[in-house]
Design a protein around this motif. Structure first.
Motif, short mmCIF file in Angstrom:
data_model
loop_
_atom_site.label_atom_id
_atom_site.label_comp_id
_atom_site.label_asym_id
_atom_site.label_seq_id
_atom_site.Cartn_x
_atom_site.Cartn_y
_atom_site.Cartn_z
N ASN A 102 0.84 -1.20 0.00
CA ASN A 102 0.00 0.00 0.00
C ASN A 102 0.87 1.25 0.00
O ASN A 102 2.05 1.19 0.34
N GLY A 103 0.25 2.37 -0.33
CA GLY A 103 0.95 3.64 -0.28
C GLY A 103 0.07 4.72 0.33
O GLY A 103 -1.14 4.73 0.09
N ILE A 104 0.69 5.57 1.12
CA ILE A 104 -0.02 6.74 1.63
C ILE A 104 0.81 7.97 1.31
O ILE A 104 2.02 7.90 1.19
N LEU A 105 0.12 9.07 1.13
CA LEU A 105 0.78 10.34 0.87
C LEU A 105 0.24 11.36 1.86
O LEU A 105 -0.98 11.55 1.97
N VAL A 106 1.14 11.96 2.62
CA VAL A 106 0.79 12.99 3.60
C VAL A 106 0.57 14.29 2.85
O VAL A 106 1.49 14.80 2.21
N PHE A 107 -0.65 14.83 2.92
CA PHE A 107 -0.98 16.06 2.19
C PHE A 107 -1.05 17.25 3.12
O PHE A 107 -1.80 17.27 4.09
N SER A 108 -0.24 18.26 2.77
CA SER A 108 -0.25 19.56 3.45
C SER A 108 -0.14 20.63 2.36
O SER A 108 -0.13 20.31 1.17
N ALA A 109 -0.01 21.87 2.77
CA ALA A 109 0.09 22.97 1.81
C ALA A 109 1.35 22.87 0.94
O ALA A 109 1.37 23.38 -0.17
N THR A 110 2.39 22.19 1.42
CA THR A 110 3.65 22.12 0.67
C THR A 110 3.80 20.86 -0.18
O THR A 110 4.72 20.78 -0.99
N THR A 111 2.93 19.91 -0.02
CA THR A 111 3.10 18.60 -0.65
C THR A 111 3.33 18.66 -2.15
O THR A 111 4.33 18.17 -2.65
N MET A 112 2.41 19.24 -2.87
CA MET A 112 2.49 19.18 -4.32
C MET A 112 3.46 20.22 -4.92
O MET A 112 3.61 20.29 -6.13
N ASN A 113 4.14 20.97 -4.08
CA ASN A 113 5.18 21.90 -4.55
C ASN A 113 6.52 21.19 -4.70
O ASN A 113 7.46 21.77 -5.24
N THR A 115 8.78 18.47 -6.39
CA THR A 115 8.78 17.65 -7.61
C THR A 115 8.98 16.16 -7.32
O THR A 115 8.37 15.32 -7.97
N ALA A 116 9.81 15.83 -6.36
CA ALA A 116 10.03 14.41 -6.02
C ALA A 116 8.75 13.79 -5.48
O ALA A 116 8.43 12.63 -5.80
N ILE A 117 7.99 14.54 -4.71
CA ILE A 117 6.74 14.02 -4.16
C ILE A 117 5.69 13.89 -5.26
O ILE A 117 4.89 12.95 -5.26
N ARG A 118 5.70 14.82 -6.22
CA ARG A 118 4.78 14.68 -7.35
C ARG A 118 5.08 13.39 -8.13
O ARG A 118 4.16 12.70 -8.57
N ASP A 119 6.36 13.05 -8.26
CA ASP A 119 6.72 11.79 -8.92
C ASP A 119 6.23 10.59 -8.10
O ASP A 119 5.69 9.63 -8.66
N GLU A 120 6.42 10.64 -6.78
CA GLU A 120 5.94 9.55 -5.93
C GLU A 120 4.42 9.44 -6.01
O GLU A 120 3.87 8.34 -6.05
N TYR A 121 3.74 10.59 -6.03
CA TYR A 121 2.27 10.60 -6.15
C TYR A 121 1.86 9.90 -7.44
O TYR A 121 0.98 9.03 -7.44
N LEU A 139 -4.73 13.58 5.07
CA LEU A 139 -4.76 15.04 5.26
C LEU A 139 -4.19 15.41 6.62
O LEU A 139 -4.65 14.92 7.65
N VAL A 140 -3.18 16.30 6.62
CA VAL A 140 -2.64 16.81 7.87
C VAL A 140 -2.86 18.32 7.98
O VAL A 140 -2.57 18.92 9.01
N GLU A 141 -3.35 18.91 6.90
CA GLU A 141 -3.73 20.33 6.86
C GLU A 141 -4.97 20.44 5.98
O GLU A 141 -5.27 19.53 5.19
N ASP A 142 -5.64 21.55 6.09
CA ASP A 142 -6.84 21.79 5.28
C ASP A 142 -6.40 22.24 3.89
O ASP A 142 -6.12 23.42 3.67
N VAL A 143 -6.30 21.29 2.96
CA VAL A 143 -5.86 21.56 1.59
C VAL A 143 -6.80 20.86 0.62
O VAL A 143 -7.47 19.89 0.96
N GLU A 144 -6.80 21.37 -0.61
CA GLU A 144 -7.57 20.72 -1.67
C GLU A 144 -6.68 19.64 -2.28
O GLU A 144 -5.53 19.89 -2.65
N LEU A 145 -7.23 18.46 -2.39
CA LEU A 145 -6.47 17.34 -2.94
C LEU A 145 -6.45 17.42 -4.47
O LEU A 145 -7.41 17.89 -5.08
N PRO A 146 -5.38 16.92 -5.09
CA PRO A 146 -5.35 16.85 -6.55
C PRO A 146 -6.41 15.85 -7.02
O PRO A 146 -6.87 15.00 -6.26
N PRO A 147 -6.81 15.93 -8.30
CA PRO A 147 -7.94 15.16 -8.80
C PRO A 147 -7.91 13.66 -8.52
O PRO A 147 -8.91 13.09 -8.09
N PHE A 148 -6.77 12.98 -8.74
CA PHE A 148 -6.74 11.53 -8.55
C PHE A 148 -6.72 11.13 -7.08
O PHE A 148 -7.13 10.03 -6.73
#
Length: 183
Positions: A102-113, A115-121, A139-148
């Motif tokens: 399995n995989g989990i991704l911790v999402f905060s305001a900085t996550t998708m900024n 590039t390495a994390i975008r590749d992992e995503y 979710l660890v902060e109130d952020v909008e998740l990317p579409p997928f």
């Protein structure tokens, strides 16, 4: 005892009084290292994992806390922070990604900024689509998740110490635990 004898006694007592605090401090320094908290698990090169934890550098502390809790629940966790000396981080991440159920991704305001994390995503999403593996947005902060990530039910860990946090963590652990084929 003469005056010289008393002078010698006072000198010896003074020397002992000066040395004892130094010995106590040194003893404290040596024993503190032995009684500290246990070291985090070390990544097992070529090992299999129940969960790959992806996180941006700004969320390292949160990811470590989460990974520690998952590990305490008996899950085999991959966290980049646990990669041992002498190993190549990018190669260990890739091998762990392939060997994780399995995989989990911790999402905060900085996550998708990052590039390495975008590749992992992208890799985590791809594995979810092609390999039937679970991908859980956390979710660890109130952020909008990317579409997928948005189309998946996220785990809400925005309020550490709250009932909602504890319920979210329990649900996450249940979803990541290995399933028995005997049903």
């Amino acid at each position: 005892m003469g005056l010289e004898g008393w002078g010698l006694v006072v000198g010896v007592v003074s020397a002992v009084a000066a040395v004892v605090p130094i010995c106590i401090e040194l003893y404290g320094r040596f024993t503190r290292g032995r009684t500290s908290a246990p070291a985090p698990p070390v990544v097992n090169p070529g090992g299999e994992y129940d969960v790959f934890v992806s996180y941006a550098e700004a969320d390292r502390g949160t990811a470590e806390t989460l990974a520690d809790r998952l590990h305490a629940e008996g899950l085999r966790v991959f966290l980049a922070e646990w990669i041992g000396p002498g190993l190549v981080e990018s190669l260990e991440k890739e091998a762990a990604l392939n060997a994780s159920t399995n995989g989990i991704l911790v999402f905060s305001a900085t996550t998708m900024n990052d590039t390495a994390i975008r590749d992992e995503y992208a890799a985590l999403i791809g594995r979810a689509h092609t390999g039937g593996r679970l991908f859980v947005p956390v979710l660890v902060e109130d952020v909008e998740l990317p579409p997928f990530a948005r189309i998946r039910r996220p785990v809400d860990l925005r309020e550490p110490g709250s009932t909602r946090f504890d319920q979210g963590l329990a649900a996450l652990v249940r979803s990541l635990q290995p399933r028995s084929d005997a049903t």
